[in-house]
Motif scaffolding. Structure first.
Motif, PDB file in Angstrom:
ATOM      1  N   GLU A 128      57.989  72.031  59.576  1.00 49.87           N
ATOM      2  CA  GLU A 128      59.392  71.787  59.243  1.00 49.87           C
ATOM      3  C   GLU A 128      59.463  70.630  58.249  1.00 49.87           C
ATOM      4  O   GLU A 128      58.815  69.605  58.425  1.00 49.87           O
ATOM      5  CB  GLU A 128      60.197  71.453  60.501  1.00 49.87           C
ATOM      6  CG  GLU A 128      61.689  71.312  60.210  1.00 49.87           C
ATOM      7  CD  GLU A 128      62.507  71.069  61.467  1.00 49.87           C
ATOM      8  OE1 GLU A 128      63.585  71.681  61.584  1.00 49.87           O
ATOM      9  OE2 GLU A 128      62.075  70.269  62.324  1.00 49.87           O
ATOM     10  N   VAL A 129      60.250  70.848  57.186  1.00 53.33           N
ATOM     11  CA  VAL A 129      60.413  69.839  56.144  1.00 53.33           C
ATOM     12  C   VAL A 129      61.900  69.557  55.940  1.00 53.33           C
ATOM     13  O   VAL A 129      62.748  70.357  56.330  1.00 53.33           O
ATOM     14  CB  VAL A 129      59.772  70.292  54.806  1.00 53.33           C
ATOM     15  CG1 VAL A 129      58.262  70.448  54.953  1.00 53.33           C
ATOM     16  CG2 VAL A 129      60.393  71.579  54.291  1.00 53.33           C
ATOM     17  N   THR A 130      62.201  68.457  55.305  1.00 53.90           N
ATOM     18  CA  THR A 130      63.588  68.073  55.072  1.00 53.90           C
ATOM     19  C   THR A 130      64.235  68.894  53.973  1.00 53.90           C
ATOM     20  O   THR A 130      65.372  69.341  54.099  1.00 53.90           O
ATOM     21  CB  THR A 130      63.662  66.577  54.705  1.00 53.90           C
ATOM     22  OG1 THR A 130      63.035  65.838  55.745  1.00 53.90           O
ATOM     23  CG2 THR A 130      65.083  66.109  54.548  1.00 53.90           C
ATOM     24  N   LYS A 131      63.498  69.106  52.874  1.00 55.47           N
ATOM     25  CA  LYS A 131      64.090  69.776  51.727  1.00 55.47           C
ATOM     26  C   LYS A 131      63.006  70.499  50.943  1.00 55.47           C
ATOM     27  O   LYS A 131      61.858  70.063  50.902  1.00 55.47           O
ATOM     28  CB  LYS A 131      64.782  68.736  50.838  1.00 55.47           C
ATOM     29  CG  LYS A 131      65.696  69.308  49.804  1.00 55.47           C
ATOM     30  CD  LYS A 131      66.498  68.207  49.122  1.00 55.47           C
ATOM     31  CE  LYS A 131      67.470  68.851  48.147  1.00 55.47           C
ATOM     32  NZ  LYS A 131      68.285  67.859  47.467  1.00 55.47           N
ATOM     33  N   LEU A 132      63.396  71.597  50.290  1.00 56.74           N
ATOM     34  CA  LEU A 132      62.495  72.370  49.436  1.00 56.74           C
ATOM     35  C   LEU A 132      63.132  72.546  48.061  1.00 56.74           C
ATOM     36  O   LEU A 132      64.351  72.407  47.916  1.00 56.74           O
ATOM     37  CB  LEU A 132      62.211  73.739  50.061  1.00 56.74           C
ATOM     38  CG  LEU A 132      61.340  73.724  51.318  1.00 56.74           C
ATOM     39  CD1 LEU A 132      61.378  75.077  52.025  1.00 56.74           C
ATOM     40  CD2 LEU A 132      59.914  73.336  50.979  1.00 56.74           C
ATOM     41  N   PRO A 133      62.339  72.889  47.048  1.00 56.79           N
ATOM     42  CA  PRO A 133      62.901  73.102  45.703  1.00 56.79           C
ATOM     43  C   PRO A 133      64.010  74.155  45.698  1.00 56.79           C
ATOM     44  O   PRO A 133      63.965  75.118  46.475  1.00 56.79           O
ATOM     45  CB  PRO A 133      61.701  73.579  44.889  1.00 56.79           C
ATOM     46  CG  PRO A 133      60.508  73.080  45.623  1.00 56.79           C
ATOM     47  CD  PRO A 133      60.891  73.075  47.071  1.00 56.79           C
ATOM     48  N   SER A 134      64.967  73.987  44.832  1.00 58.62           N
ATOM     49  CA  SER A 134      66.090  74.924  44.642  1.00 58.62           C
ATOM     50  C   SER A 134      66.896  75.143  45.912  1.00 58.62           C
ATOM     51  O   SER A 134      67.534  76.177  46.078  1.00 58.62           O
ATOM     52  CB  SER A 134      65.580  76.271  44.112  1.00 58.62           C
ATOM     53  OG  SER A 134      64.919  76.097  42.887  1.00 58.62           O
TER      54      SER A 134
END
Length: 154
Positions: A128-134
């Motif tokens: 799980e990550v906070t944000k991804l590209p686009s």
């Protein structure tokens, strides 16, 4: 063995290894073009390292859906296009990493994933990550290993 002969054998072996393990860029128009300084994939020997792909259309460059499962489906299609450009299939994939912005959406991704791969499934990590590209909700990267033989992709 004379020193000249040893040097010749050493040079021959090093030449073969350098050719076999040279970095080769793999790209295809059937997966979105890179938007930063990276390659769609790099092949070294029989090992293919596929960049993280998101659910964008290779034609428009935009996300194809707002839900995680359909973004994962498109990301897998994008990854498959890259793997096929290297003369491989998903049967060659040995490791997958899934980056997801909401781990609660993982069951939907798993359902899509299970239709793309067959047993034995590749080793896999899901993070799980906070944000991804686009503002994508899922990104998928993979490693594939070839057999050393030509693979016909249908």
């Amino acid at each position: 063995m004379t020193p000249a002969w040893k040097h010749w054998v050493y040079s021959l072996v090093m030449s073969i290894l350098a050719t076999q393990y040279q970095r080769q860029e793999i790209s295809t128009p059937y997966s979105p073009a890179p938007v930063a300084p990276y390659s769609q994939a790099i092949k070294i020997g029989e090992t293919l390292y596929v960049t993280g792909t998101i659910g964008t259309s290779p034609i428009t460059g935009r996300l194809v859906a707002h839900d995680t499962a359909n973004q994962a489906r498109r990301a897998l299609q994008n990854s498959l296009a890259i793997v096929q450009a290297a003369g491989m299939t998903f049967d060659n994939v040995v490791k997958v990493t899934i980056f997801i912005t909401n781990i609660d959406d993982l069951p939907g991704v798993n359902a899509v994933y299970a239709t793309s791969f067959r047993k034995p499934y590749p080793a896999r990590s899901s993070v799980e990550v906070t944000k991804l590209p686009s503002s994508a909700k899922v990104m998928i990267e993979m490693i594939a290993v070839g057999t050393g033989r030509s693979t016909i992709v249908y």
